[in-house]
Design an enzyme around this catalytic site. Structure first.
Site, PDB file in Angstrom:
ATOM      1  N   GLY A   1       8.549  11.739  -0.392  1.00 51.02           N
ATOM      2  CA  GLY A   1       7.214  10.926  -0.033  1.00 51.02           C
ATOM      3  C   GLY A   1       7.707   9.748   0.634  1.00 51.02           C
ATOM      4  O   GLY A   1       8.881   9.368   0.766  1.00 51.02           O
TER       5      GLY A   1
ATOM      6  N   GLN B   1       7.435   1.234   3.704  1.00 52.00           N
ATOM      7  CA  GLN B   1       8.792   1.387   3.785  1.00 52.00           C
ATOM      8  C   GLN B   1       9.379   1.349   4.931  1.00 52.00           C
ATOM      9  O   GLN B   1      10.467   1.397   5.194  1.00 52.00           O
ATOM     10  CB  GLN B   1       9.294   2.558   2.880  1.00 52.00           C
ATOM     11  CG  GLN B   1       8.724   2.626   1.423  1.00 52.00           C
ATOM     12  CD  GLN B   1       9.008   4.001   0.874  1.00 52.00           C
ATOM     13  OE1 GLN B   1       8.353   4.696   0.762  1.00 52.00           O
ATOM     14  NE2 GLN B   1      10.422   4.129   0.352  1.00 52.00           N
TER      15      GLN B   1
ATOM     16  N   CYS C   1      14.236   6.872  -4.862  1.00 58.83           N
ATOM     17  CA  CYS C   1      13.367   6.222  -3.760  1.00 58.83           C
ATOM     18  C   CYS C   1      14.104   5.905  -2.744  1.00 58.83           C
ATOM     19  O   CYS C   1      15.392   5.447  -2.907  1.00 58.83           O
ATOM     20  CB  CYS C   1      12.904   4.762  -4.554  1.00 58.83           C
ATOM     21  SG  CYS C   1      11.603   3.982  -3.116  1.00 58.83           S
ATOM     22  N   LEU C   2      13.683   6.422  -1.414  1.00 59.63           N
ATOM     23  CA  LEU C   2      14.516   6.045  -0.094  1.00 59.63           C
ATOM     24  C   LEU C   2      14.780   4.678  -0.075  1.00 59.63           C
ATOM     25  O   LEU C   2      15.580   4.149   0.695  1.00 59.63           O
ATOM     26  CB  LEU C   2      13.445   6.690   0.973  1.00 59.63           C
ATOM     27  CG  LEU C   2      13.270   7.954   0.879  1.00 59.63           C
ATOM     28  CD1 LEU C   2      12.468   8.665   1.981  1.00 59.63           C
ATOM     29  CD2 LEU C   2      14.617   8.989   0.966  1.00 59.63           C
TER      30      LEU C   2
ATOM     31  N   HIS D   1       3.708   7.047  -7.297  1.00 60.69           N
ATOM     32  CA  HIS D   1       5.214   6.146  -6.728  1.00 60.69           C
ATOM     33  C   HIS D   1       4.819   5.387  -5.416  1.00 60.69           C
ATOM     34  O   HIS D   1       5.424   4.464  -5.359  1.00 60.69           O
ATOM     35  CB  HIS D   1       6.227   7.036  -6.616  1.00 60.69           C
ATOM     36  CG  HIS D   1       7.458   6.557  -6.200  1.00 60.69           C
ATOM     37  ND1 HIS D   1       8.587   6.350  -7.024  1.00 60.69           N
ATOM     38  CD2 HIS D   1       7.863   6.119  -4.983  1.00 60.69           C
ATOM     39  CE1 HIS D   1       9.594   5.781  -6.194  1.00 60.69           C
ATOM     40  NE2 HIS D   1       9.079   5.927  -4.924  1.00 60.69           N
ATOM     41  N   GLU D   2       4.191   6.252  -4.504  1.00 59.08           N
ATOM     42  CA  GLU D   2       3.970   6.014  -3.501  1.00 59.08           C
ATOM     43  C   GLU D   2       2.974   4.865  -3.104  1.00 59.08           C
ATOM     44  O   GLU D   2       2.874   3.805  -2.532  1.00 59.08           O
ATOM     45  CB  GLU D   2       3.623   7.101  -2.245  1.00 59.08           C
ATOM     46  CG  GLU D   2       4.820   8.046  -1.932  1.00 59.08           C
ATOM     47  CD  GLU D   2       6.295   7.485  -1.758  1.00 59.08           C
ATOM     48  OE1 GLU D   2       6.233   6.385  -1.105  1.00 59.08           O
ATOM     49  OE2 GLU D   2       7.134   7.959  -2.078  1.00 59.08           O
TER      50      GLU D   2
ATOM     51  N   HIS E   1       3.981   1.354  -3.714  1.00 57.72           N
ATOM     52  CA  HIS E   1       4.387   0.923  -2.608  1.00 57.72           C
ATOM     53  C   HIS E   1       3.471   0.058  -1.861  1.00 57.72           C
ATOM     54  O   HIS E   1       3.941  -1.100  -1.318  1.00 57.72           O
ATOM     55  CB  HIS E   1       5.220   1.915  -1.592  1.00 57.72           C
ATOM     56  CG  HIS E   1       6.519   2.211  -1.853  1.00 57.72           C
ATOM     57  ND1 HIS E   1       7.776   1.225  -1.939  1.00 57.72           N
ATOM     58  CD2 HIS E   1       6.992   3.552  -2.319  1.00 57.72           C
ATOM     59  CE1 HIS E   1       8.775   1.809  -2.363  1.00 57.72           C
ATOM     60  NE2 HIS E   1       8.244   3.164  -2.428  1.00 57.72           N
TER      61      HIS E   1
END
Length: 172
Positions: free
Chosen positions: A45, A50, A95-96, A137-138, A141
């Site tokens: 994701g 991000q 997480c990236l 999660h996304e 952000h």
């Protein structure tokens, strides 16, 4: 076009994203570039913030049973709104934007969202399991929140110490 993923503690990750109002070629190019970036980074994701685009856009591609992420499984979710949430589950998230760290995070077990696709069409999605967790999660952000903010005070302090050490030792 591969985009650069912002990493913690970059303050741009704290921005609140804005709704998309024009569903044009620019949005299509951003979605395509986000997908390429997510796959090259081994992510499932990615939120537009991000990659330094503070827009209410997220993409997801949950791997199939063989670990593949075929294009037909790609979900492009624009301007998501959480309309229903039920239950509770704990999942180890990564997480990236916080590379190399994984923590158990509590989320809703099932959710329903309204959103728009790349052409501005309104859709509704019921999600459970990993898909539900990844969407939540996304979506965090999009409001400027990272999963590490859900940690207890003591665990967050431990994370900060470990993260600083990893940066110092050039592991990140």
């Amino acid at each position: 076009m591969n985009l650069t993923i912002l990493t913690y503690p970059d303050k741009r990750l704290k921005q609140k994203s804005k709704n998309v109002t024009k569903f044009d070629e620019n949005i299509h190019k951003l979605l395509d570039a986000m997908n390429e970036t997510m796959l090259l980074s081994n992510g499932i994701g990615l939120a537009a913030i991000q990659v330094n685009h503070p827009l209410n856009i997220l993409i997801l591609n949950i791997p199939d049973s063989e670990g593949n992420q075929p294009t037909e499984n790609l979900m492009e979710i624009i301007n998501p709104i959480l309309i229903k949430k039920e239950g509770s589950t704990v999942y180890q998230e990564g997480c990236l934007s916080v590379p190399g760290f994984y923590e158990d995070i509590e989320r809703y077990e099932t959710i329903t969202i309204n959103y728009q696709d790349r052409d501005g069409n309104t859709k509704t999605l019921d999600a459970d399991g990993l898909l539900s967790i990844a969407i939540q999660h996304e979506m965090d952000h999009l409001t400027g929140n990272l999963f590490i903010e859900k940690l207890s005070y003591a665990r967050r302090k431990k994370f900060e110490k470990e993260y600083k050490k990893a940066i110092k030792e050039k592991r990140l």
